[in-house]
Write a protein that holds these residues in place. Sequence first.
Motif, mmCIF file in Angstrom:
data_model
loop_
_atom_site.group_PDB
_atom_site.id
_atom_site.type_symbol
_atom_site.label_atom_id
_atom_site.label_comp_id
_atom_site.label_asym_id
_atom_site.label_seq_id
_atom_site.Cartn_x
_atom_site.Cartn_y
_atom_site.Cartn_z
ATOM 1 N N THR A 171 0.845 -1.194 0.000
ATOM 2 C CA THR A 171 0.000 0.000 0.000
ATOM 3 C C THR A 171 0.884 1.250 0.000
ATOM 4 N N ALA A 172 0.436 2.249 -0.728
ATOM 5 C CA ALA A 172 1.192 3.503 -0.795
ATOM 6 C C ALA A 172 1.273 4.137 0.589
ATOM 7 N N LYS A 173 2.289 4.977 0.772
ATOM 8 C CA LYS A 173 2.524 5.596 2.063
ATOM 9 C C LYS A 173 1.315 6.407 2.530
ATOM 10 N N ASP A 174 0.691 7.078 1.567
ATOM 11 C CA ASP A 174 -0.464 7.905 1.935
ATOM 12 C C ASP A 174 -1.766 7.106 1.935
ATOM 13 N N GLY A 175 -1.652 5.785 1.727
ATOM 14 C CA GLY A 175 -2.845 4.943 1.768
ATOM 15 C C GLY A 175 -3.719 5.045 0.530
ATOM 16 N N SER A 176 -3.276 5.795 -0.483
ATOM 17 C CA SER A 176 -4.135 6.076 -1.653
ATOM 18 C C SER A 176 -4.346 4.880 -2.561
ATOM 19 N N LYS A 177 -3.399 3.915 -2.555
ATOM 20 C CA LYS A 177 -3.566 2.761 -3.437
ATOM 21 C C LYS A 177 -2.828 1.549 -2.898
ATOM 22 N N THR A 178 -3.281 0.372 -3.335
ATOM 23 C CA THR A 178 -2.588 -0.876 -3.022
ATOM 24 C C THR A 178 -2.286 -1.559 -4.346
ATOM 25 N N VAL A 179 -1.013 -1.924 -4.522
ATOM 26 C CA VAL A 179 -0.620 -2.483 -5.824
ATOM 27 C C VAL A 179 0.035 -3.846 -5.654
ATOM 28 N N ASP A 180 0.192 -4.541 -6.790
ATOM 29 C CA ASP A 180 0.995 -5.774 -6.812
ATOM 30 C C ASP A 180 2.455 -5.321 -6.868
#
Lengths: 553, 553
Positions: free
Chosen positions: A241-250
Amino acid sequence: MEAPEKGVPLSTKLSKHGQNGVIQPLLTDLYQITMAYAYWKSQKYEDTAVFDLFFRRNPFRGEFTIFAGLEECIKFLEHFHYTTDDIEYLRTILPPTTEEEFFEFLHNLTAKDVIVYAVDEGSVVFPRVPIIRLEGPLPVVQLLETTLLNLVNYASLVATNAARFRLAAGQDKQLLEFGLRRAQGPDGGLSASRYCYIGGFDGTSNVLAGKLFDIPVKGTHAHAFVTSYEKLDDVHERTMTAKDGSKTVDFVSLCEQKLEELSKVLGFPIDQVHMGELAAFVSYARAFPTGFLALLDTYDVMKSGVHNFCAVCLALHDLGYRPVGVRLDSGDLAYLSLLLRERFKKVAEKFNLDWFGKLTIVASNDIDEDTIHSLNQQGHSIDAYGIGTHLVTCKKQPALGCVYKLVEINGLARIKLSQDVEKVTTPGKKVAYRLFGSDGNALLDLMTQSEEEPPKVKERVLCRHPFVESKRAYVIPAYVECLHKLYWKDGQVQQPLPKMKEIKERALASLNKLRPDHKRALNPTPYKVSVSDQLYNFMHDLWLDNAPIGELS
Amino acid sequence: MEAPEKGVPLSTKLSKHGQNGVIQPLLTDLYQITMAYAYWKSQKYEDTAVFDLFFRRNPFRGEFTIFAGLEECIKFLEHFHYTTDDIEYLRTILPPTTEEEFFEFLHNLTAKDVIVYAVDEGSVVFPRVPIIRLEGPLPVVQLLETTLLNLVNYASLVATNAARFRLAAGQDKQLLEFGLRRAQGPDGGLSASRYCYIGGFDGTSNVLAGKLFDIPVKGTHAHAFVTSYEKLDDVHERTMTAKDGSKTVDFVSLCEQKLEELSKVLGFPIDQVHMGELAAFVSYARAFPTGFLALLDTYDVMKSGVHNFCAVCLALHDLGYRPVGVRLDSGDLAYLSLLLRERFKKVAEKFNLDWFGKLTIVASNDIDEDTIHSLNQQGHSIDAYGIGTHLVTCKKQPALGCVYKLVEINGLARIKLSQDVEKVTTPGKKVAYRLFGSDGNALLDLMTQSEEEPPKVKERVLCRHPFVESKRAYVIPAYVECLHKLYWKDGQVQQPLPKMKEIKERALASLNKLRPDHKRALNPTPYKVSVSDQLYNFMHDLWLDNAPIGELS
């Protein structure tokens, strides 16, 4: 630790900082006990003795030493006491003729009648100057010898070694102590971490030392971590997950993409890049997105390691994280660090990421003081050193020869003669001063008899070589520091004992007042340790009185 | 310590023998914990890993090493557990992103799922052969690395050093460890005493080591003891009673008479004899009439020390006591020991006292292994050595480079390649055997894959050099010893752990089965460590599979 008020017993406050808890008085050489018995048997136990603890030569072919270990010594004095169990054991090793009253005498001993003057812990000290001066009942002061030597010798040696590494590396580099696995057992490792920190290191890998002594703890991963991954599928959890919580990626796929992108932009073949290594880096970055520092040399640094590292860094950047850097543990460290820096700058430029050029490069392969000097000469781009074996074992010189010598008994000075002039002791109770010039640098140390007037600022004082009659000079000090402070009296600590960090700062400040030529690695100028005219004459008269008849000495 | 029954937990039985009590699992490098977190995060915590603990080169330019430290390792495994306090500390040094479940995972870890095979403590071991082989959950086995290395490295190094001193001195000399004051702090001193005893020393001066490990403790007096007496009047108690209680005499006067008698019989001037020294000897003899051993070199050995010593000996003899001998701590030890022996024989003859010629001479001045070889070449009459700095600091080589390498994961072998062939690991789970010839000497060590049939007595077995294809030979062993024994499984100790004395005997027996040319000080013959044909082929196939494309390796 809080600095205690003057006279406040330290027991509770120190207990957490002791490595072993309390150091037992049986941690001594048997001859201290047999001598105590002989003193007791000939009713010499009420004699008052003065002993000096000092060394004769600076270690590592240098011209300075950092004094360390005082807090442990004071703590040892505070708790000095033979338990019933100790006495029972001594009964089994002393001859059956040993009188019962002696065991009672031992059992009742404490250090309360001992008076201790010492140089502040962390200070720069020099040969022949007493680092610790002890005064008290002969058998008690004698019984303290081995333990005090044990506590001062290695502590001062390794602190000095650390200070030398710091001088070699410069103040702008990070120095990390990684020596636990090569130290003299568990507590040897703890002593090393503690006193390397005092001597100028920034942190340690030793977690327990961090916990006990509040030293910053550092570390990343080992080669085994990298070799434990064979392929990308070994990473069982792929998302991040991005540091700012904006997205979760593979995250695994993202890193793969970044590697391909890098391969195109920089033009390197991807088939030599080890996928197990990428898996390990991905896995490590997932665990430490804000502290990603990768070991690059499990396979090939420039054909595999650096590519995998840069790919993971770019992926972390996409998610808003800032990576930390790399560690090199083999190969030509100067050359590789320059290649890596060049690569980081290239990536910084191509991807417009200024920070990429400034990533930290840590080097850690069997580094000694000379390696650092050599790296400096060659030119390198290393920001931090991880140092183990050479630091903690003090391979260049693994022992500091501190000694503990009787200098006075019942008010009468004692001199130990030797055919080796270096081994002749400076008799009597003495006080040492450091004389500074108007530029703030230390000029010399001066030993005087304890009853002499201290040297005065802006007044000339005759300073004499202890052995060579013709070597003498008048010195006018701009500032005078009395090196000996009262640390222990009436069974109480008499000075606030500073925190580790303050001792570390003192070591740095004390070194800063020493002229650079005394500190240089090659052929440093000896720092002068002199005696007052009064002490000179006293010493040489006593020497003559004790010289064997019919011999020149 | 009693040997426990198989499967019996050792906690209580070992506690007295632990130096520090229990060794805490935080005594590790931080990267072990960060790696554990990364494994946990990528769900690799159930992977099964095999690690080998071994070294690559024998220390001290020798061709053998004594393995020591196993009992401490097993004890560490037994108690391996992170306390709540440990977890709280780890929380403060790991990043705030660290997941709570990981701390729970850590808190619940023990070594119960780890299986340990090891070589018996005290055995002679050689490079590349796993001394300890650990198998278990990847993060757990990884977490053990630093502590095990710390426990084995110094213990084995100093035991080997002690064994080398023993080989140099011969079996008929007494060897005493006097190194406490120069060791790496309090516990470094304890480790030194413990493992020097295993390596072949007869005793130590370290009283606490004697108490904890049941090692004979030795010691007499120091120079300070002698200098603390100035004249005969300093002996406040003058009387002494004969051994059989038949008479009580003025012992001071008796010693004075004996000195005068000696002066006449041997014809030496009495005015060069130091009366303070005589007072010290008198005082010491009064305290230890059955253990009188005097330090002779505070003033002049042949002009003062030996006369005072002989006088006190003759006085002791009058009262029915038998003195022990002398210690020399400076000067030309070979020459002085011969002069002393000559003098002792002369006194024996003149006074018709046979035992006088056989008094013990102890030497103790900064002695290293080479000093002993040199003394042997010169000829001397020394009976015992007291050895400190060089022994405990292992000055000649202050670190043994034990490493801990991943060799298998989930049943798949791993190899760590390196441009330096010496650093290439031997992959997979292995068993090592020692093959002996019909003369009882060890021929070579052989590593096989763990599933291979063991080599059989009187059947030929192909032994191959691990790296050089052409170096191979058929060997027909007269006796085969499996070096790897199961020491730890299901959270239980699986072998009786022997007493220190038995470990010491094993070290001696193990060295006795090694050909002398492997043990000689100068240019010893390397002992062969070979691999089975099956392991050779397996290793080299795996090497090829992992070689970078486009490179010869």
